[in-house]
Design a protein around this motif. Structure first.
Motif, PDB file in Angstrom:
ATOM      1  N   HIS A 180     -36.068   0.738   1.683  1.00 44.59           N
ATOM      2  CA  HIS A 180     -34.626   0.984   1.782  1.00 44.59           C
ATOM      3  C   HIS A 180     -33.871   0.080   0.802  1.00 44.59           C
ATOM      4  N   THR A 181     -34.260  -1.178   0.730  1.00 47.07           N
ATOM      5  CA  THR A 181     -33.623  -2.121  -0.200  1.00 47.07           C
ATOM      6  C   THR A 181     -33.829  -1.684  -1.645  1.00 47.07           C
ATOM      7  N   LEU A 182     -35.049  -1.324  -1.998  1.00 46.01           N
ATOM      8  CA  LEU A 182     -35.362  -0.935  -3.369  1.00 46.01           C
ATOM      9  C   LEU A 182     -34.615   0.324  -3.790  1.00 46.01           C
ATOM     10  N   ILE A 183     -34.462   1.266  -2.868  1.00 44.43           N
ATOM     11  CA  ILE A 183     -33.791   2.525  -3.195  1.00 44.43           C
ATOM     12  C   ILE A 183     -32.288   2.353  -3.279  1.00 44.43           C
ATOM     13  N   THR A 184     -31.709   1.603  -2.355  1.00 42.14           N
ATOM     14  CA  THR A 184     -30.250   1.465  -2.333  1.00 42.14           C
ATOM     15  C   THR A 184     -29.732   0.509  -3.409  1.00 42.14           C
TER      16      THR A 184
ATOM     17  N   GLU B  24     -38.822  19.854 -11.337  1.00 43.24           N
ATOM     18  CA  GLU B  24     -37.618  19.275 -10.744  1.00 43.24           C
ATOM     19  C   GLU B  24     -37.600  17.780 -11.027  1.00 43.24           C
ATOM     20  N   LEU B  25     -36.414  17.234 -11.339  1.00 41.12           N
ATOM     21  CA  LEU B  25     -36.278  15.804 -11.607  1.00 41.12           C
ATOM     22  C   LEU B  25     -35.371  15.145 -10.577  1.00 41.12           C
ATOM     23  N   VAL B  26     -35.817  13.984 -10.063  1.00 43.11           N
ATOM     24  CA  VAL B  26     -34.968  13.140  -9.226  1.00 43.11           C
ATOM     25  C   VAL B  26     -35.154  11.721  -9.754  1.00 43.11           C
ATOM     26  N   CYS B  27     -34.126  11.192 -10.430  1.00 41.59           N
ATOM     27  CA  CYS B  27     -34.296   9.938 -11.158  1.00 41.59           C
ATOM     28  C   CYS B  27     -33.179   8.938 -10.863  1.00 41.59           C
ATOM     29  N   GLY B  28     -33.536   7.651 -10.963  1.00 38.05           N
ATOM     30  CA  GLY B  28     -32.550   6.583 -10.849  1.00 38.05           C
ATOM     31  C   GLY B  28     -31.770   6.633  -9.553  1.00 38.05           C
ATOM     32  N   GLN B  29     -30.448   6.603  -9.688  1.00 38.01           N
ATOM     33  CA  GLN B  29     -29.566   6.575  -8.521  1.00 38.01           C
ATOM     34  C   GLN B  29     -29.740   7.803  -7.624  1.00 38.01           C
ATOM     35  N   ASP B  30     -30.219   8.914  -8.189  1.00 35.60           N
ATOM     36  CA  ASP B  30     -30.407  10.143  -7.399  1.00 35.60           C
ATOM     37  C   ASP B  30     -31.474   9.977  -6.312  1.00 35.60           C
TER      38      ASP B  30
ATOM     39  N   ASN C   5     -36.613 -16.831 -13.457  1.00 36.98           N
ATOM     40  CA  ASN C   5     -35.673 -15.704 -13.458  1.00 36.98           C
ATOM     41  C   ASN C   5     -35.168 -15.466 -12.037  1.00 36.98           C
ATOM     42  N   HIS C   6     -33.859 -15.643 -11.834  1.00 30.87           N
ATOM     43  CA  HIS C   6     -33.301 -15.557 -10.485  1.00 30.87           C
ATOM     44  C   HIS C   6     -33.421 -14.149  -9.896  1.00 30.87           C
ATOM     45  N   SER C   7     -33.272 -13.120 -10.735  1.00 31.75           N
ATOM     46  CA  SER C   7     -33.370 -11.745 -10.242  1.00 31.75           C
ATOM     47  C   SER C   7     -34.793 -11.438  -9.773  1.00 31.75           C
ATOM     48  N   LEU C   8     -35.786 -11.881 -10.573  1.00 30.88           N
ATOM     49  CA  LEU C   8     -37.187 -11.670 -10.197  1.00 30.88           C
ATOM     50  C   LEU C   8     -37.518 -12.485  -8.954  1.00 30.88           C
ATOM     51  N   GLU C   9     -36.995 -13.693  -8.888  1.00 32.67           N
ATOM     52  CA  GLU C   9     -37.235 -14.552  -7.722  1.00 32.67           C
ATOM     53  C   GLU C   9     -36.706 -13.883  -6.449  1.00 32.67           C
ATOM     54  N   ALA C  10     -35.516 -13.288  -6.533  1.00 29.34           N
ATOM     55  CA  ALA C  10     -34.921 -12.624  -5.367  1.00 29.34           C
ATOM     56  C   ALA C  10     -35.749 -11.399  -4.959  1.00 29.34           C
ATOM     57  N   LEU C  11     -36.234 -10.648  -5.958  1.00 35.27           N
ATOM     58  CA  LEU C  11     -37.061  -9.478  -5.670  1.00 35.27           C
ATOM     59  C   LEU C  11     -38.370  -9.883  -5.014  1.00 35.27           C
ATOM     60  N   LEU C  12     -38.988 -10.955  -5.511  1.00 32.48           N
ATOM     61  CA  LEU C  12     -40.243 -11.432  -4.940  1.00 32.48           C
ATOM     62  C   LEU C  12     -40.065 -11.844  -3.480  1.00 32.48           C
ATOM     63  N   ARG C  13     -38.862 -12.363  -3.153  1.00 37.73           N
ATOM     64  CA  ARG C  13     -38.599 -12.736  -1.766  1.00 37.73           C
ATOM     65  C   ARG C  13     -38.655 -11.508  -0.851  1.00 37.73           C
ATOM     66  N   HIS C  14     -38.120 -10.390  -1.326  1.00 36.48           N
ATOM     67  CA  HIS C  14     -38.155  -9.150  -0.531  1.00 36.48           C
ATOM     68  C   HIS C  14     -39.604  -8.738  -0.236  1.00 36.48           C
TER      69      HIS C  14
ATOM     70  N   LEU D 234     -31.852  -3.797  -9.325  1.00 37.29           N
ATOM     71  CA  LEU D 234     -33.256  -4.224  -9.244  1.00 37.29           C
ATOM     72  C   LEU D 234     -34.139  -3.634 -10.350  1.00 37.29           C
ATOM     73  N   GLU D 235     -33.558  -2.814 -11.211  1.00 37.20           N
ATOM     74  CA  GLU D 235     -34.376  -2.123 -12.207  1.00 37.20           C
ATOM     75  C   GLU D 235     -35.104  -3.094 -13.132  1.00 37.20           C
ATOM     76  N   LYS D 236     -34.404  -4.094 -13.672  1.00 32.19           N
ATOM     77  CA  LYS D 236     -35.040  -5.029 -14.614  1.00 32.19           C
ATOM     78  C   LYS D 236     -36.086  -5.918 -13.951  1.00 32.19           C
ATOM     79  N   PRO D 237     -35.774  -6.573 -12.823  1.00 34.94           N
ATOM     80  CA  PRO D 237     -36.821  -7.397 -12.206  1.00 34.94           C
ATOM     81  C   PRO D 237     -38.012  -6.574 -11.718  1.00 34.94           C
ATOM     82  N   LEU D 238     -37.756  -5.343 -11.281  1.00 34.81           N
ATOM     83  CA  LEU D 238     -38.876  -4.504 -10.839  1.00 34.81           C
ATOM     84  C   LEU D 238     -39.778  -4.147 -12.013  1.00 34.81           C
ATOM     85  N   THR D 239     -39.181  -3.975 -13.192  1.00 39.00           N
ATOM     86  CA  THR D 239     -39.982  -3.725 -14.400  1.00 39.00           C
ATOM     87  C   THR D 239     -40.919  -4.905 -14.667  1.00 39.00           C
ATOM     88  N   GLN D 240     -40.392  -6.124 -14.524  1.00 39.52           N
ATOM     89  CA  GLN D 240     -41.221  -7.314 -14.733  1.00 39.52           C
ATOM     90  C   GLN D 240     -42.338  -7.403 -13.700  1.00 39.52           C
ATOM     91  N   LEU D 241     -41.992  -7.137 -12.435  1.00 40.79           N
ATOM     92  CA  LEU D 241     -43.005  -7.217 -11.374  1.00 40.79           C
ATOM     93  C   LEU D 241     -44.069  -6.131 -11.544  1.00 40.79           C
TER      94      LEU D 241
END
Length: 376
Positions: A167-171, A352-358, A207-216, A176-183
């Motif tokens: 739910h967090t990753l989708i919303t 059919e495509l469902v991408c990004g915010q969709d 990297n604070h964004s990656l650090e926050a993502l890793l916490r999730h 989260l796109e950049k830190p998720l790319t790194q992870l």
């Protein structure tokens, strides 16, 4: 006793569906087979026998000869004198269908055609059409096209922690796109090295964004971080972190609409083998008597090390065509947006495509996709 005469073609579903319908199910099926369709007939015959239906294969020495086709049909009739014979005209070549219908009229057989767009039997004697019962499940459908399932279909259970993380990753797709790319990249390195640990650089660790993502991911029990080292709980956790979470999210969306959309069967991470070639489907769905395939991607498809969006679309289109026949539909669910040129290609390939915010509306998108009429 009722016998179906079926004209074998590359599309197995139109011959298989009426056989599974309780009102039409025969005791025997006679398969009229050209040399070119022998492999398709063998696959269909295997499934019919598993379903407890006696099967006879009638080979055609020359499918281009009307007299040869007529002789084969008359032989079937003479061996079943006094029995009810139903002729399925959906498959075969045009010549086979024309000759078969001529013989059927002379022999007083009832003939029908399966309309795959409406899932209905159309009778040629003007009897009102009949909606086919939806009996197909994934194993028999895929086997009828000549594919084996080395393992039982996976129908995963999703934990509460996984649900909350997804739910967090989708919303929070945009942030989260950049830190998720790194992870993703780090986790892919760990998998390539067959390890459950991977070292981050000082820059990545800071990297604070990656650090926050890793916490999730840590809170979900999937990994631990000790200074610069990421340690995954196990291989399943590593797969989840690398992108398996989006497959589970898509499966959860499918599960939520199963009853209302008439989904007959569903599976995640399905592997099928045909002709020695392994094909993998992230999500496979059996609904409206046809196969739906969802491919899930979390990697940046414009990066050199990642599969390209065009390649992914072509591969998905090819899997749909080969594995499930002409009625199969494909969807690409991507965490990243795709370019306009790739959207045009997807439309051309009927993907059919469902991408990004969709992705926030993935459940509604899948519901509409499954319920829509065929565009092909």
């Amino acid at each position: 006793m009722t016998t179906h005469i079926c004209l074998v073609s590359a599309q197995a579903a139109p011959n298989l569906l009426p056989v599974l319908d309780p009102e039409l199910k025969p005791k025997e099926v006679a398969l009229l087979v050209s040399e070119k369709m022998r492999k398709a007939a063998n696959a269909l015959s295997t499934v019919l026998k598993e379903l407890g239906i006696r099967t006879t294969t009638v080979p055609l020495e020359d499918e281009h000869s009307s007299s040869v086709i007529e002789e084969a049909l008359l032989k079937i009739a003479s061996e079943r004198e006094g029995e009810e014979i139903l002729l399925n005209l959906t498959g075969g070549t045009k010549l086979m269908a024309l000759v078969a219908q001529t013989v059927a009229q002379a022999a007083n057989w009832r003939s029908f055609y399966v309309d795959m767009d409406t899932d209905a039997v159309v009778w040629l004697d003007k009897t009102p059409g009949k909606k086919l019962a939806e009996q197909l499940r994934l194993p028999h459908y895929l086997k009828s096209y000549g594919f084996e399932l080395p393992d039982s279909p996976v129908r995963p259970q999703i934990t509460r922690d996984q649900h909350d993380l997804m739910h967090t990753l989708i919303t929070q797709t945009g942030s989260l796109e950049k830190p998720l790319t790194q992870l993703n990249w780090l986790t892919q390195l760990a998998e390539d090295k067959k390890q459950l640990k991977i070292e981050m650089s000082d820059q990545q660790a800071g990297n604070h964004s990656l650090e926050a993502l890793l916490r999730h991911f840590t809170e979900a029990g999937l990994l631990q971080v000790n200074q610069n080292t990421i340690s995954y709980t196990d291989e399943a956790a590593r797969d989840f972190v690398k992108g398996g979470w989006l497959e589970l999210h898509a499966y959860k969306c499918v599960e939520a609409i199963t009853g209302e959309t008439g989904i007959r069967d569903k599976a995640a991470n399905l592997t099928v083998i045909g002709g020695g070639v392994k094909n993998e489907m992230d999500i496979a769905i059996m609904a409206r008597n046809r196969l739906f395939v969802i491919e899930c991607k979390t990697a940046h498809m414009d990066r050199p090390e990642a599969p390209k969006a065009n390649d992914t679309l072509f591969k998905l289109s090819e899997i749909c065509r080969r594995v499930g026949g002409l009625g199969t539909r494909g969807m690409l669910a991507s965490y990243r947006p795709v370019a306009d040129s790739e959207r045009k290609l997807a439309r051309a390939l009927n993907i059919e495509l469902v991408c990004g915010q969709d992705l926030k509306n993935l459940r509604d998108q899948i519901r509409a996709w499954i319920s829509a009429k065929s565009r092909s």
